[in-house]
Design an enzyme around this catalytic site. Structure first.
Site, PDB file in Angstrom:
ATOM      1  N   SER A  49       0.836  -1.211   0.000  1.00  0.00           N
ATOM      2  CA  SER A  49       0.000   0.000   0.000  1.00  0.00           C
ATOM      3  C   SER A  49       0.866   1.254   0.000  1.00  0.00           C
ATOM      4  O   SER A  49       0.566   2.233  -0.682  1.00  0.00           O
ATOM      5  CB  SER A  49      -0.923   0.024   1.229  1.00  0.00           C
ATOM      6  OG  SER A  49      -1.828  -1.041   1.184  1.00  0.00           O
TER       7      SER A  49
ATOM      8  N   TRP B 112      -9.851   7.845   5.970  1.00  0.00           N
ATOM      9  CA  TRP B 112      -9.277   6.572   5.523  1.00  0.00           C
ATOM     10  C   TRP B 112      -8.133   6.813   4.548  1.00  0.00           C
ATOM     11  O   TRP B 112      -8.010   6.107   3.551  1.00  0.00           O
ATOM     12  CB  TRP B 112     -10.344   5.661   4.865  1.00  0.00           C
ATOM     13  CG  TRP B 112     -11.353   5.163   5.823  1.00  0.00           C
ATOM     14  CD1 TRP B 112     -12.675   5.449   5.818  1.00  0.00           C
ATOM     15  CD2 TRP B 112     -11.117   4.302   6.945  1.00  0.00           C
ATOM     16  NE1 TRP B 112     -13.286   4.817   6.880  1.00  0.00           N
ATOM     17  CE2 TRP B 112     -12.345   4.114   7.583  1.00  0.00           C
ATOM     18  CE3 TRP B 112      -9.976   3.693   7.488  1.00  0.00           C
ATOM     19  CZ2 TRP B 112     -12.491   3.330   8.719  1.00  0.00           C
ATOM     20  CZ3 TRP B 112     -10.120   2.911   8.619  1.00  0.00           C
ATOM     21  CH2 TRP B 112     -11.354   2.737   9.221  1.00  0.00           C
TER      22      TRP B 112
ATOM     23  N   THR C 234      -4.453   6.578   3.508  1.00  0.00           N
ATOM     24  CA  THR C 234      -3.193   5.885   3.794  1.00  0.00           C
ATOM     25  C   THR C 234      -2.061   6.905   3.870  1.00  0.00           C
ATOM     26  O   THR C 234      -1.886   7.724   2.966  1.00  0.00           O
ATOM     27  CB  THR C 234      -2.902   4.840   2.689  1.00  0.00           C
ATOM     28  OG1 THR C 234      -3.996   3.922   2.655  1.00  0.00           O
ATOM     29  CG2 THR C 234      -1.600   4.094   2.948  1.00  0.00           C
TER      30      THR C 234
ATOM     31  N   LEU D 247      -6.751   5.698  -9.778  1.00  0.00           N
ATOM     32  CA  LEU D 247      -7.217   4.447  -9.184  1.00  0.00           C
ATOM     33  C   LEU D 247      -6.993   3.277 -10.136  1.00  0.00           C
ATOM     34  O   LEU D 247      -6.651   2.171  -9.703  1.00  0.00           O
ATOM     35  CB  LEU D 247      -8.701   4.555  -8.801  1.00  0.00           C
ATOM     36  CG  LEU D 247      -9.019   5.548  -7.676  1.00  0.00           C
ATOM     37  CD1 LEU D 247     -10.527   5.631  -7.427  1.00  0.00           C
ATOM     38  CD2 LEU D 247      -8.319   5.165  -6.370  1.00  0.00           C
TER      39      LEU D 247
ATOM     40  N   GLU E 115      -9.973   1.028  -2.843  1.00  0.00           N
ATOM     41  CA  GLU E 115      -9.771   1.097  -4.309  1.00  0.00           C
ATOM     42  C   GLU E 115     -10.960   0.516  -5.049  1.00  0.00           C
ATOM     43  O   GLU E 115     -10.811  -0.177  -6.061  1.00  0.00           O
ATOM     44  CB  GLU E 115      -8.507   0.328  -4.699  1.00  0.00           C
ATOM     45  CG  GLU E 115      -7.263   0.910  -4.096  1.00  0.00           C
ATOM     46  CD  GLU E 115      -6.703   2.041  -4.920  1.00  0.00           C
ATOM     47  OE1 GLU E 115      -7.182   2.252  -6.050  1.00  0.00           O
ATOM     48  OE2 GLU E 115      -5.794   2.716  -4.429  1.00  0.00           O
TER      49      GLU E 115
ATOM     50  N   PHE F 113     -25.608   1.393 -10.369  1.00  0.00           N
ATOM     51  CA  PHE F 113     -25.047   2.015  -9.164  1.00  0.00           C
ATOM     52  C   PHE F 113     -26.112   2.654  -8.290  1.00  0.00           C
ATOM     53  O   PHE F 113     -25.984   2.674  -7.092  1.00  0.00           O
ATOM     54  CB  PHE F 113     -24.017   3.082  -9.552  1.00  0.00           C
ATOM     55  CG  PHE F 113     -22.740   2.488 -10.081  1.00  0.00           C
ATOM     56  CD1 PHE F 113     -21.683   2.232  -9.230  1.00  0.00           C
ATOM     57  CD2 PHE F 113     -22.611   2.167 -11.416  1.00  0.00           C
ATOM     58  CE1 PHE F 113     -20.515   1.664  -9.705  1.00  0.00           C
ATOM     59  CE2 PHE F 113     -21.445   1.619 -11.900  1.00  0.00           C
ATOM     60  CZ  PHE F 113     -20.398   1.359 -11.049  1.00  0.00           C
TER      61      PHE F 113
HETATM   62  P1  FAD Z   1     -19.330   2.596   1.572  1.00  0.00           P
HETATM   63  O1  FAD Z   1     -19.198   3.252   0.248  1.00  0.00           O
HETATM   64  O2  FAD Z   1     -20.191   3.274   2.591  1.00  0.00           O
HETATM   65  O3  FAD Z   1     -19.868   1.120   1.345  1.00  0.00           O
HETATM   66  C1  FAD Z   1     -20.398   0.300   2.400  1.00  0.00           C
HETATM   67  C2  FAD Z   1     -20.897  -0.999   1.765  1.00  0.00           C
HETATM   68  O4  FAD Z   1     -21.934  -0.693   0.813  1.00  0.00           O
HETATM   69  C3  FAD Z   1     -19.804  -1.729   0.984  1.00  0.00           C
HETATM   70  O5  FAD Z   1     -19.939  -3.107   1.159  1.00  0.00           O
HETATM   71  C4  FAD Z   1     -20.097  -1.356  -0.467  1.00  0.00           C
HETATM   72  O6  FAD Z   1     -19.650  -2.347  -1.393  1.00  0.00           O
HETATM   73  C5  FAD Z   1     -21.605  -1.263  -0.453  1.00  0.00           C
HETATM   74  N1  FAD Z   1     -22.129  -0.378  -1.490  1.00  0.00           N
HETATM   75  C6  FAD Z   1     -21.880   0.949  -1.692  1.00  0.00           C
HETATM   76  N2  FAD Z   1     -22.524   1.385  -2.778  1.00  0.00           N
HETATM   77  C7  FAD Z   1     -23.200   0.340  -3.293  1.00  0.00           C
HETATM   78  C8  FAD Z   1     -24.019   0.144  -4.444  1.00  0.00           C
HETATM   79  N3  FAD Z   1     -24.284   1.124  -5.300  1.00  0.00           N
HETATM   80  N4  FAD Z   1     -24.545  -1.095  -4.660  1.00  0.00           N
HETATM   81  C9  FAD Z   1     -24.263  -2.129  -3.823  1.00  0.00           C
HETATM   82  N5  FAD Z   1     -23.500  -2.014  -2.733  1.00  0.00           N
HETATM   83  C10 FAD Z   1     -22.956  -0.795  -2.478  1.00  0.00           C
HETATM   84  N6  FAD Z   1      -9.369   6.304   0.366  1.00  0.00           N
HETATM   85  C11 FAD Z   1      -8.601   7.299  -0.187  1.00  0.00           C
HETATM   86  O7  FAD Z   1      -9.121   8.234  -0.792  1.00  0.00           O
HETATM   87  N7  FAD Z   1      -7.233   7.286  -0.038  1.00  0.00           N
HETATM   88  C12 FAD Z   1      -6.582   6.307   0.636  1.00  0.00           C
HETATM   89  O8  FAD Z   1      -5.341   6.335   0.729  1.00  0.00           O
HETATM   90  C13 FAD Z   1      -7.352   5.251   1.236  1.00  0.00           C
HETATM   91  N8  FAD Z   1      -6.744   4.300   2.012  1.00  0.00           N
HETATM   92  C14 FAD Z   1      -7.529   3.418   2.720  1.00  0.00           C
HETATM   93  C15 FAD Z   1      -6.934   2.583   3.687  1.00  0.00           C
HETATM   94  C16 FAD Z   1      -7.729   1.740   4.466  1.00  0.00           C
HETATM   95  C17 FAD Z   1      -7.094   0.923   5.540  1.00  0.00           C
HETATM   96  C18 FAD Z   1      -9.127   1.673   4.240  1.00  0.00           C
HETATM   97  C19 FAD Z   1     -10.004   0.747   5.047  1.00  0.00           C
HETATM   98  C20 FAD Z   1      -9.720   2.485   3.291  1.00  0.00           C
HETATM   99  C21 FAD Z   1      -8.939   3.380   2.540  1.00  0.00           C
HETATM  100  N9  FAD Z   1      -9.530   4.293   1.651  1.00  0.00           N
HETATM  101  C22 FAD Z   1      -8.774   5.293   1.069  1.00  0.00           C
HETATM  102  C23 FAD Z   1     -10.988   4.361   1.548  1.00  0.00           C
HETATM  103  C24 FAD Z   1     -11.633   3.294   0.689  1.00  0.00           C
HETATM  104  O9  FAD Z   1     -11.353   3.533  -0.671  1.00  0.00           O
HETATM  105  C25 FAD Z   1     -13.139   3.267   1.014  1.00  0.00           C
HETATM  106  O10 FAD Z   1     -13.263   2.666   2.300  1.00  0.00           O
HETATM  107  C26 FAD Z   1     -13.942   2.514  -0.018  1.00  0.00           C
HETATM  108  O11 FAD Z   1     -14.013   3.235  -1.220  1.00  0.00           O
HETATM  109  C27 FAD Z   1     -15.375   2.222   0.448  1.00  0.00           C
HETATM  110  O12 FAD Z   1     -15.987   3.360   0.948  1.00  0.00           O
HETATM  111  P2  FAD Z   1     -16.709   3.312   2.363  1.00  0.00           P
HETATM  112  O13 FAD Z   1     -15.776   2.705   3.359  1.00  0.00           O
HETATM  113  O14 FAD Z   1     -17.239   4.681   2.648  1.00  0.00           O
HETATM  114  O15 FAD Z   1     -17.902   2.300   2.192  1.00  0.00           O
END
Ligand code: FAD
Length: 403
Positions: free
Chosen positions: A90, A178, A180, A258, A382, A402
């Site tokens: 990462s 979130w 990194t 991405l 990602e 979506f």
């Molecule tokens: P949500 O979008 O709230 O999703 C929650 C659940 O709903 C998931 O299971 C998802 O699949 C589902 N869902 C959402 N929309 C739909 C849909 N339309 N249909 C069906 N299911 C759906 N981000 C950065 O910008 N930069 C970084 O460097 C970075 N590093 C990270 C490091 C870690 C350790 C983690 C955990 C995350 C990191 N992220 C980073 C963020 C990461 O990209 C997001 O967590 C991810 O995009 C999901 O967003 P969310 O957690 O808000 O989940």
């Protein structure tokens, strides 16, 4: 190391060298301590410049001291790093694909000169701010915004040392989460909507020392523990116009980054799975029950056979994807297929490997459970597995599911 279909027989000399260098680096500098770092929730920071010296950041880019290696060499590097730990990969993915790539592709000459050399050596650490507290899978709805300031003021950023004039600063407000490496970053690529231009998304290079920037660490993660994750709060942060990426606007900016990072993740996941396989195979050979090694039992052999097959299929996928990338024909949807498949594969197989190690498998002495919990993050960041399913579904049917 598992290469059942002899894919590595086709590597050129340079690619072999990259593979071997990274493998040796991981064996000597990562594997001995990474379990402890994982337990402590720390990242081995001394490795940041060591990885820079070895050319591990954006080695597939050219100029500014970068090696311009093949995409296959880049993929192999990601595979070897993630065989060590997803947190290590990462670090290299964010620095290379999410920070250096946009500067290299969309930056001004001054921005490239200012940042790329030091990001390449690891003297400067960068992060990528897209996700927000209320907007993860749907970054298009981001609230972080920039507004042009028309009042007279002083210079706010290192990219422009000259006194600023009316209208050449933006004021940024919002929150990213979130992220990194945000707590240890010198510069953040922040994606925000430009309110002065119809909410067009732009990339801002924000010096994390700038007034109004705070980067709190997120504590007590149960996944990707050997990686530092944090927030970025932007409270009336002044950013000079010279720190806006001039070469891109709209969601194409972050999404193209991405695609680069996801390509590396598809490779990296194979490395994590391979390390799980090798650990389980070794354990099954050494561990004796009922008067001999457990590897002689058909149930254990079934697990190893399935694991080796799934890993080999995932390898085929990334090798083909890489050929397409080299030819300039790779589509983001194909990257989605590879990220989606390979991370799911690694997540599933790490669990089987953990199972084969029995009680010992739940300790940090063996890598599979560490990989398994790390892969929960890789499955989610990602683009979650679900989101990549929808990308493929849309590509295959023409219907967007979506919303
Ligand atoms: P949500 O979008 O709230 O999703 C929650 C659940 O709903 C998931 O299971 C998802 O699949 C589902 N869902 C959402 N929309 C739909 C849909 N339309 N249909 C069906 N299911 C759906 N981000 C950065 O910008 N930069 C970084 O460097 C970075 N590093 C990270 C490091 C870690 C350790 C983690 C955990 C995350 C990191 N992220 C980073 C963020 C990461 O990209 C997001 O967590 C991810 O995009 C999901 O967003 P969310 O957690 O808000 O989940």
């Amino acid at each position: 190391m598992l290469d059942y279909l002899s894919l590595e027989a086709d590597l050129n000399e340079e690619e072999r060298m990259v593979r071997d260098t990274a493998r040796e680096f991981v064996e000597e500098n990562v594997k001995p301590d990474v379990g402890e770092h994982w337990i402590e929730g720390t990242f081995p920071k001394e490795l940041i410049t060591e990885m820079g010296e070895l050319g591990f950041y954006a080695p597939n880019l050219d100029g500014y001291g970068l090696p311009d290696l093949s995409e296959r060499a880049y993929g192999l590097l990601m595979q070897e790093l993630e065989a060590g730990d997803s947190g290590l990969r990462s670090m290299a993915s964010v620095q290379g694909a999410l920070v250096m790539y946009p500067i290299h592709s969309y930056g001004s000459e001054a921005q490239k000169e200012e940042y790329l050399w030091d990001l390449g050596t690891g003297e400067t650490v960068g992060c990528f701010g897209l996700t927000e507290p209320e907007h993860g899978s749907n970054p298009t709805a981001m609230e972080t915004h920039a507004e042009k300031d028309t009042a007279e003021h002083g210079s706010a950023s290192p990219a422009s040392t000259e006194a600023t004039q009316d209208g050449d600063e933006y004021i940024l407000n919002g929150a990213k989460t979130w992220i990194t490496n945000s707590p240890i970053s010198d510069v953040a690529v922040v994606w925000a909507k430009d309110r002065s231009d119809d909410d067009t998304v732009r990339g801002f290079l924000v010096d994390t020392d700038t007034d109004g920037v705070t980067t709190n660490k997120i504590e007590e993660k149960l996944s990707l523990r050997a990686s530092i994750t944090g927030e970025i709060h932007l409270d009336d942060v002044r950013v000079n116009e010279a720190d806006v990426l001039p070469g891109v606007e709209g969601m194409k900016g972050p999404l193209s980054c991405l695609t680069q990072a996801r390509f590396g993740i598809a490779w990296g996941a194979v490395g994590a799975a391979r390390d799980c396989f090798e650990t389980a195979r070794q354990y099954a050979t050494d561990r004796e029950q009922f008067g001999g090694p457990i590897a002689r039992f058909q149930l254990q052999q079934d697990k190893l056979a399935e694991m080796a097959t799934q890993i080999s299929l995932a390898q085929l996928l990334v090798y083909r994807l890489t050929d397409l990338k080299e030819r300039g024909e790779m589509r983001p949807e194909q990257v989605s297929m590879a990220k989606r498949n390979n991370v799911r594969m690694a997540r599933d197989q790490s669990r089987v490997a953990r199972e084969m190690i029995g009680g010992n498998g739940i300790t940090a002495d063996y890598s599979p459970m560490r990989h398994m919990t790390n892969l929960e993050t890789v499955y989610t960041y990602e683009g979650t597995h679900d989101i990549h399913t929808l990308i493929l579904g849309s590509d295959l049917t023409g219907f967007q599911a979506f919303e």
